[in-house]
Enzyme design. Structure first.
Site: not given
Length: 475
Positions: A218, A220, A225, A393, A395, A400
């Site tokens: 999952h 990404k 370089d 979408h 996450k 605090d």
């Protein structure tokens, strides 16, 4: 063979499978009982479901080789020395030091200090900068996505990578076999002819379908370089740049990185790519960067190859140590019991707990389960917001004013134990403030789910929630 004898044999096989579950998978009592009930009331259908979704006993055997290879390249001693030196800094509070140490102990997560970061909350901005960085690449481009579609955006990216291959730049692409199942190989003909490599993570060969189906990559990640890294929630597809009639605006969180942390993303890509292809990449980290900004962060990864549920433990630690606020954004909120109870305790202790979820589903089963969990939390004083501008979408968690995290892991059991995930933890007030401001802007596009409104839902909705909650360990 007599029909009654066939039925008897079927039930005996069902009984043997039930005993197998009890003795082999007894760590998760709720999950064990769920499977036993399914086998009892759906003896034949239950067996098929278990073959596809319940074969967790094969996990360690499946990933033994990957774990061994990853261990060979870990630099745990070096990381410990760096942590020990930084842990004496007066600018780190007790909660920060504890979380740094937890991630180091359970995920070999290097604590980095000198970094630059740019956040993206709109996919158009992210891909504009990504394409520009790709155009300027000199040595290599490593790409890893859960979903890579060969629609307009995907083909534009492939075309750009083809041009870099003509310039002599090394290009490697790793996609998840399930997430990117709609990919069309014909669009990579020129890419491969020019020397580009595109591979699938855990392809579903028929003979290994049941042992591979559950475990998806999952993550990404893009590394260019050894100087620049991208990660977060955006995949490759038209919907992520708001070209989708169903969802409209796609609200996500992604980031562009320079500095020490880039080496950690390169290391993670190398581990995943080697597992999928048996090939070790040659790209190296550019150590001579000139980043002088003190921005402390730590990459934590987890998956079925991990000894610990590292990202879940990060969430649990943040929730349990929150003193003033805990703001959560996730498209799916289907927590296990430990996370759920920790959120309840935080709210009942007076912490300002806010959870933001989408007001429209992309997966109905998970959406109904999410409604069930957040509905119960309303009774404990948790504030729940349903994002309405498009599809949420992102996450991210803000604790605090000292710790926050953004990445690929949802608040669900799949992200905690089945998927390969990657979250970045930030230990500075500036990033915390920036993500808090974005949360408040998102609230303006949201409608609060009050207890009164939740209690007015239809009888059909209540039945859907009750059923999906029973199956939440499988979602």
């Amino acid at each position: 063979m007599d029909v009654s004898l066939q039925v008897l044999i079927g039930y005996l096989l069902n009984l043997l499978l039930g005993l197998f579950i009890v003795f082999k998978e007894r760590k998760n009592i709720k999950s064990t009982w769920l499977w036993l009930m399914i086998l009892l009331y759906l003896p034949f259908v239950g067996f098929i479901l278990y073959m596809f979704f319940g074969l967790n006993y094969r996990k360690r055997k499946t990933f033994d080789e990957k774990m061994m290879l990853d261990e060979q390249e870990k630099r745990l001693i070096e990381h410990q020395k760096k942590y020990i030196a930084l842990s004496n800094s007066d600018s780190l509070n007790a909660d920060q030091k504890d979380l740094i140490n937890l991630c180091l102990s359970t995920s070999d997560s290097a604590f980095t200090d000198y970094n630059d970061i740019k956040f993206y909350f709109d996919g158009k901005d992210k891909f504009k900068d990504l394409f520009e960085d790709i155009k300027n690449a000199k040595e290599y481009i490593y790409v890893e996505y859960y979903i890579f579609k060969t629609d307009e955006l995907g083909r534009e990216l492939i075309s750009l990578l083809n041009q870099k291959l003509k310039e002599g730049v090394e290009v490697r692409i790793l996609v998840d076999a399930v997430g990117s199942r709609s990919i069309r190989k014909r669009h990579f003909i020129e890419f491969k002819r020019l020397g580009g490599e595109v591979d699938s993570f855990f392809p579903l060969f028929f003979s290994k379908f049941t042992t591979r189906f559950n475990y998806r990559n999952h993550r990404k990640i893009v590394v260019i370089d050894g100087k620049i890294a991208y990660s977060g929630g955006f995949n490759v597809g038209n919907e992520y740049i708001n070209n989708d009639k169903k969802f409209g605006f796609w609200r996500d969180t992604h980031f562009r990185l320079e500095g020490d942390i880039v080496e950690e993303y390169l290391r993670r890509f190398n581990f995943d790519y080697r597992f999928a292809t048996k090939i070790k990449t040659k790209g190296e980290f550019y150590k001579d960067h000139d980043i002088k900004t003190l921005s402390r962060m730590q990459l934590v990864t987890s998956g079925p190859d991990s000894m610990y549920e590292s990202i879940k433990n990060v969430y649990l630690k943040m929730i349990s140590t929150a003193k003033t606020r805990l703001w959560i954004q996730s498209p799916y909120f289907v927590p296990d019991e430990s996370i759920f109870e920790a959120v309840r305790i935080a709210a009942l202790s007076g912490v300002d707990v806010r959870i933001m979820i989408p007001d429209k589903p992309d997966h109905f089963f998970v959406y109904w389960a999410t409604q069930s969990y957040v509905g119960q939390l309303l009774e404990d004083g948790v504030k729940v917001y349903e994002y309405g501008k498009g599809f949420l979408h992102a996450k991210q968690v803000v604790k605090d004013d000292d710790i926050c995290t953004v990445g690929t892991a949802n608040f669900d059991i799949r992200s905690f134990s089945l998927n390969f995930e990657a979250n970045l933890i930030f230990y500075d007030k500036d990033t915390n403030a920036l993500l808090s401001e974005q949360f408040l802007r998102d609230m303006e596009e949201s409608k609060e789910l009050t207890l009164d409104r939740y209690n007015q839902r239809s009888r059909v909705a209540k039945i859907k929630e009750s059923i999906t909650r029973l199956f939440s360990p499988m979602l």
